[in-house]
Design a protein around this motif. Structure first.
Motif, PDB file in Angstrom:
ATOM      1  N   GLY A   1       0.849  -1.225  -0.113  1.00 42.43           N
ATOM      2  CA  GLY A   1       0.023   0.002  -0.014  1.00 42.43           C
ATOM      3  C   GLY A   1       0.666   1.215   0.008  1.00 42.43           C
ATOM      4  N   LEU A   2       2.080   1.167  -0.067  1.00 41.46           N
ATOM      5  CA  LEU A   2       3.009   2.257  -0.180  1.00 41.46           C
ATOM      6  C   LEU A   2       3.268   2.925  -1.616  1.00 41.46           C
ATOM      7  CD1 LEU A   2       5.597   1.546   2.629  1.00 41.46           C
ATOM      8  CD2 LEU A   2       3.837   3.149   2.869  1.00 41.46           C
ATOM      9  N   PRO A   3       2.987   4.163  -1.787  1.00 41.09           N
ATOM     10  CA  PRO A   3       3.355   4.654  -3.187  1.00 41.09           C
ATOM     11  C   PRO A   3       4.661   4.720  -3.561  1.00 41.09           C
ATOM     12  CG  PRO A   3       2.624   6.494  -1.629  1.00 41.09           C
ATOM     13  CD  PRO A   3       2.584   4.913  -0.923  1.00 41.09           C
ATOM     14  N   ARG A   4       5.044   4.684  -4.618  1.00 44.30           N
ATOM     15  CA  ARG A   4       6.519   4.976  -5.036  1.00 44.30           C
ATOM     16  C   ARG A   4       6.437   6.414  -4.782  1.00 44.30           C
ATOM     17  NH1 ARG A   4       9.908   1.729  -8.244  1.00 44.30           N
ATOM     18  NH2 ARG A   4      11.338   3.591  -8.262  1.00 44.30           N
ATOM     19  N   THR A   5       7.776   7.090  -4.467  1.00 44.11           N
ATOM     20  CA  THR A   5       7.750   8.566  -4.114  1.00 44.11           C
ATOM     21  C   THR A   5       9.152   9.098  -4.267  1.00 44.11           C
ATOM     22  OG1 THR A   5       7.117  10.197  -2.511  1.00 44.11           O
ATOM     23  CG2 THR A   5       8.421   8.400  -1.627  1.00 44.11           C
ATOM     24  N   ASP A   6       9.279  10.298  -4.536  1.00 42.53           N
ATOM     25  CA  ASP A   6      10.586  11.117  -4.235  1.00 42.53           C
ATOM     26  C   ASP A   6      10.440  11.624  -2.932  1.00 42.53           C
ATOM     27  OD1 ASP A   6      12.766  12.690  -4.271  1.00 42.53           O
ATOM     28  OD2 ASP A   6      11.970  14.182  -5.339  1.00 42.53           O
ATOM     29  N   TYR A   7      11.148  11.034  -1.920  1.00 47.53           N
ATOM     30  CA  TYR A   7      10.961  11.467  -0.557  1.00 47.53           C
ATOM     31  C   TYR A   7      11.853  12.905  -0.117  1.00 47.53           C
ATOM     32  CZ  TYR A   7      15.893   9.350  -0.096  1.00 47.53           C
ATOM     33  OH  TYR A   7      17.031   8.983  -0.162  1.00 47.53           O
ATOM     34  N   ASN A   8      12.331  13.468  -1.280  1.00 49.22           N
ATOM     35  CA  ASN A   8      12.628  14.960  -1.036  1.00 49.22           C
ATOM     36  C   ASN A   8      12.014  15.662  -1.909  1.00 49.22           C
ATOM     37  OD1 ASN A   8      15.093  14.634   0.759  1.00 49.22           O
ATOM     38  ND2 ASN A   8      16.004  13.448  -0.983  1.00 49.22           N
ATOM     39  N   GLY A   9      10.765  15.254  -2.438  1.00 52.70           N
ATOM     40  CA  GLY A   9      10.099  16.020  -3.306  1.00 52.70           C
ATOM     41  C   GLY A   9       8.686  16.405  -2.743  1.00 52.70           C
ATOM     42  N   GLU A  10       7.410  16.201  -3.584  1.00 52.95           N
ATOM     43  CA  GLU A  10       6.298  16.706  -3.040  1.00 52.95           C
ATOM     44  C   GLU A  10       5.828  15.957  -1.745  1.00 52.95           C
ATOM     45  OE1 GLU A  10       2.705  19.022  -3.023  1.00 52.95           O
ATOM     46  OE2 GLU A  10       4.483  19.191  -4.364  1.00 52.95           O
ATOM     47  N   SER A  11       5.954  14.777  -1.632  1.00 51.13           N
ATOM     48  CA  SER A  11       5.228  13.859  -0.407  1.00 51.13           C
ATOM     49  C   SER A  11       6.561  12.924  -0.047  1.00 51.13           C
ATOM     50  CB  SER A  11       4.179  13.219  -0.874  1.00 51.13           C
ATOM     51  OG  SER A  11       3.916  12.266   0.179  1.00 51.13           O
ATOM     52  N   GLN A  12       6.911  12.880   1.107  1.00 50.74           N
ATOM     53  CA  GLN A  12       7.696  11.842   1.883  1.00 50.74           C
ATOM     54  C   GLN A  12       7.120  10.441   1.794  1.00 50.74           C
ATOM     55  OE1 GLN A  12       8.742  13.427   5.644  1.00 50.74           O
ATOM     56  NE2 GLN A  12      10.881  13.101   5.124  1.00 50.74           N
ATOM     57  N   PHE A  13       5.814  10.384   1.862  1.00 51.59           N
ATOM     58  CA  PHE A  13       5.048   8.948   2.174  1.00 51.59           C
ATOM     59  C   PHE A  13       5.281   8.015   1.124  1.00 51.59           C
ATOM     60  CE2 PHE A  13       1.304   6.364   2.185  1.00 51.59           C
ATOM     61  CZ  PHE A  13       1.375   5.868   3.703  1.00 51.59           C
ATOM     62  N   GLY A  14       5.721   6.962   1.422  1.00 51.14           N
ATOM     63  CA  GLY A  14       5.920   5.981   0.396  1.00 51.14           C
ATOM     64  C   GLY A  14       7.456   5.370   0.496  1.00 51.14           C
ATOM     65  N   VAL A  15       7.792   4.817  -0.722  1.00 53.63           N
ATOM     66  CA  VAL A  15       9.152   4.062  -0.806  1.00 53.63           C
ATOM     67  C   VAL A  15       9.838   4.407  -2.079  1.00 53.63           C
ATOM     68  CG1 VAL A  15       7.891   2.073  -2.152  1.00 53.63           C
ATOM     69  CG2 VAL A  15       9.913   1.593  -0.768  1.00 53.63           C
ATOM     70  N   SER A  16      11.482   4.304  -1.731  1.00 51.96           N
ATOM     71  CA  SER A  16      12.019   4.680  -2.853  1.00 51.96           C
ATOM     72  C   SER A  16      13.445   4.129  -2.681  1.00 51.96           C
ATOM     73  CB  SER A  16      12.186   6.398  -2.754  1.00 51.96           C
ATOM     74  OG  SER A  16      13.379   6.625  -3.611  1.00 51.96           O
ATOM     75  N   TYR A  17      14.057   3.939  -3.776  1.00 55.48           N
ATOM     76  CA  TYR A  17      15.288   3.705  -3.706  1.00 55.48           C
ATOM     77  C   TYR A  17      16.292   4.927  -3.153  1.00 55.48           C
ATOM     78  CZ  TYR A  17      14.329   0.005  -7.025  1.00 55.48           C
ATOM     79  OH  TYR A  17      13.991  -1.379  -7.501  1.00 55.48           O
TER      80      TYR A  17
END
Length: 627
Positions: A228-244
């Motif tokens: 249920g976690l979205p892919r995200t740029d955690y330094n972008g619009e939203s932190q919530f989610g997962v990223s390399y």
């Protein structure tokens, strides 16, 4: 052409050094290395490149910056852009070497003189798996500071963090106002984010995705999305989610504050002087006017004095900045009186300290082969590809095994939905990765932790990964004080982890979230399953029960070097603060603190990126005043 030629000539000795470091070379390497250095005429070249400035007693500078970490290096570089200003940058440690710039070796750096080597006072409620219950508290003692020994994770924080700073009486520190300083420092090379307004491509500090990726991290990212976690740029619009993970590396090599800000300009600016192995002992203050006018420091066992025409700026970090303030007569009256330091300005220096405590685990084994980062698997071919061919995709570019981050919320959270409580740090390894030779020692883990939980994994070279669970907003508050007036003594540091019971429950929720991700199809396809090794000291609890995990949290306690608030920023009317929104020390003139010690509350971030931002913003504050 000449500089390119020199860089190629350096590759052979660098290769030999790294081979020696990894234990792959033979007994004649030292002789061969020196022969090669002399043959290509590099001995003098290397001496010139690393020779520090020699201090001249009673020298005058416009600005004296104490500490060459992320904030201090960026600040000194920016101030020295004005050729009319003389800037001295004073660092207690030395210069980076090949081990520093090779990301996979990050865990080993905590066993070197580049780490101050601090430990906490024995903890009652945490760090039970550490020798004498003392938590290791690594801090960088080298040009580049902690940015030269950390795990290179680049994470700015949540917009609500900075808006909260501004709302607490710190005008100019809202998200919209600090974002330009994050951008000014950044030179992003992030595939897929080339057009993002949240990233800049022309700053000094390289930020890139780690090019080396295992099959394990691909499965983790996919499973996180399935949960249920979205892919995200955690330094972008939203932190919530997962990223390399985004890292402060350049073509697979560590890009520290020194590499980004100081090294490119130190030989081009005669007005910037960098002093290494220089230990500041106190700030010189005119008691009548409460004005800082210089510093005292030790260099090669001799005392020296520098004078400042404009300002003295402390950028020595969350432990050393408060220590130097107190040695100079600025701090809590009771502490200074107890150690015999004359009081100049009573302030709550060190009275408040926050840190991100995390749980080292859980660890999961898999059915894959050859995917976990074991330093013993690094081959000469990897080294040759990395150093000679410049390949940024080898395992040597892995930032200590960290490959992905996931940001999530817990059910108990009362924060807004876009403000995460927990971070999962996906590491393709564990204490087994270096066979107990680096991370275990750096974290001060007891032998029985390694022997009973990880030794068998190391011997079998079995694929596995660990999800470090970190809480962003702890309620526990620690402190720092001085035991005596000896400037070469360590400060006393008591983080008081888990004094607030609620902090344990947040980490428990994070562990449960990690277990749910492991149940997802992507994880099951690689056979991911919990490592069933009982944590020493927790045998009285049913394995994997809530009480077992609570015990494990207090045993496998692990700090990620994010201490803040020891020189807390806020209005002078707030009795818990030390500096104002311009980073000026309350009640003092010509004295600022510019580093992560001013951060008022724990951010939703690792603190390295914020340190660069603080240095950049402070440069503008100072320039606007003195120009």
């Amino acid at each position: 052409m000449q500089s390119t030629h020199i860089s190629h000539l350096l590759l052979l000795p660098l290769l030999l050094l790294l081979l020696l470091y990894l234990g792959e070379s033979r007994g004649d390497v030292n002789r061969l290395l020196l022969d090669q250095l002399n043959q290509v005429g590099l001995v003098n070249l290397l001496e010139q490149a690393t020779r520090p400035s020699v201090p001249q007693d009673l020298s005058n500078y416009d600005f004296i910056v104490i500490g060459a970490g992320a904030a201090g290096s960026s600040l000194a570089a920016r101030l020295s852009e004005n050729p009319q200003w003389r800037v001295a940058l004073i660092e207690a440690g030395g210069v980076e070497n090949i081990a520093h710039i090779t990301p996979v070796l990050a865990g080993y750096l905590q066993q070197t003189s580049s780490n101050w080597g601090y430990k906490s006072v024995p903890q009652k409620l945490s760090c039970h798996g550490m020798i004498n219950n003392e938590c290791a508290l690594p801090r960088g003692k080298v040009l580049g500071g902690t940015s030269s020994i950390n795990y290179m994770i680049y994470n700015r924080g949540n917009r609500r963090d900075f808006d909260g700073w501004a709302a607490a009486g710190n005008p100019g520190w809202s998200y919209e106002e600090v974002l330009p300083y994050f951008l000014r420092s950044e030179r992003a090379q992030l595939q897929g984010l080339e057009n993002s307004p949240y990233h800049n491509h022309s700053g000094p500090l390289s930020v890139e995705y780690v090019r080396f990726r295992s099959q394990l991290v691909d499965a983790f990212v996919e499973a996180s999305v399935e949960s249920g976690l979205p892919r995200t740029d955690y330094n972008g619009e939203s932190q919530f989610g997962v990223s390399y993970v985004q890292a402060t590396t350049l073509n697979g090599r560590r890009h520290s504050a020194y590499s980004a800000y100081i090294k490119p300009v130190r030989d081009l600016r005669s007005n910037l002087q960098v002093f290494t192995f220089a230990r500041v002992t106190r700030i010189l203050i005119d008691e009548a006017t409460k004005s800082a006018y210089g510093v005292e420091f030790h260099y090669k066992n001799r005392p020296y004095t520098f004078k400042a025409r404009k300002e003295v700026i402390l950028s020595a970090g969350a432990f050393n900045s408060p220590q130097i303030l107190m040695l100079s007569g600025i701090g809590p009256e009771d502490n200074l009186k107890a150690i015999g330091v004359p009081l100049i300005q009573a302030l709550p220096v060190g009275k408040r300290m926050f840190d991100h405590m995390c749980h080292f685990g859980p660890t999961f084994v898999t059915n894959t082969t050859g995917q976990t980062t074991f330093t013993s698997r690094i081959s000469p071919a990897d080294v040759i590809s990395y150093l000679l061919a410049g390949n940024p995709s080898t395992v040597l570019s892995s930032i200590g095994g960290v490959e992905a981050l996931a940001f999530l919320k817990t059910l108990r959270s009362d924060l807004p939905k876009d403000w995460p409580d927990i971070e999962l740090i996906m590491v393709t390894g564990s204490l087994a990765s270096d066979e107990g030779t680096a991370l275990k020692l750096g974290a001060n883990f007891k032998d029985e932790i390694y022997d009973r939980m990880y030794r068998e994994l190391a011997q079998a070279q079995q694929d596995h990964f660990t999800l470090l669970v970190m809480q962003f907003h702890p309620k526990s508050v620690g402190r720092l004080w001085l035991r005596d007036r000896n400037p070469l003594s360590w400060p006393m540091i008591d983080p008081k982890y888990f004094v607030a019971e609620e902090d344990v429950e947040y980490l428990l929720d994070g562990i449960k979230a990690s277990l749910r991700i492991i149940e997802m199809p992507a994880m099951q396809r690689i056979g991911a399953r919990l490592l069933k090794r009982q944590v020493p000291g927790c045998e009285g609890h049913e394995f994997a029960s809530d009480d077992y995990w609570r015990c494990s949290i207090r045993t496998l306690s692990y700090t990620l070097h994010h201490q803040v608030a020891t020189c807390r920023m806020g209005p002078e009317s707030d009795p818990t603060t030390v500096v104002n929104h311009q980073l000026k020390v309350h009640g003092m003139r010509r004295l600022r603190v510019v580093d992560t010690s001013v951060i008022p509350v724990p951010p939703t971030a690792h603190t390295n990126a914020a340190a660069f931002m603080i240095g950049e913003k402070a440069a503008d504050l100072i320039r606007s005043e003195w120009s």
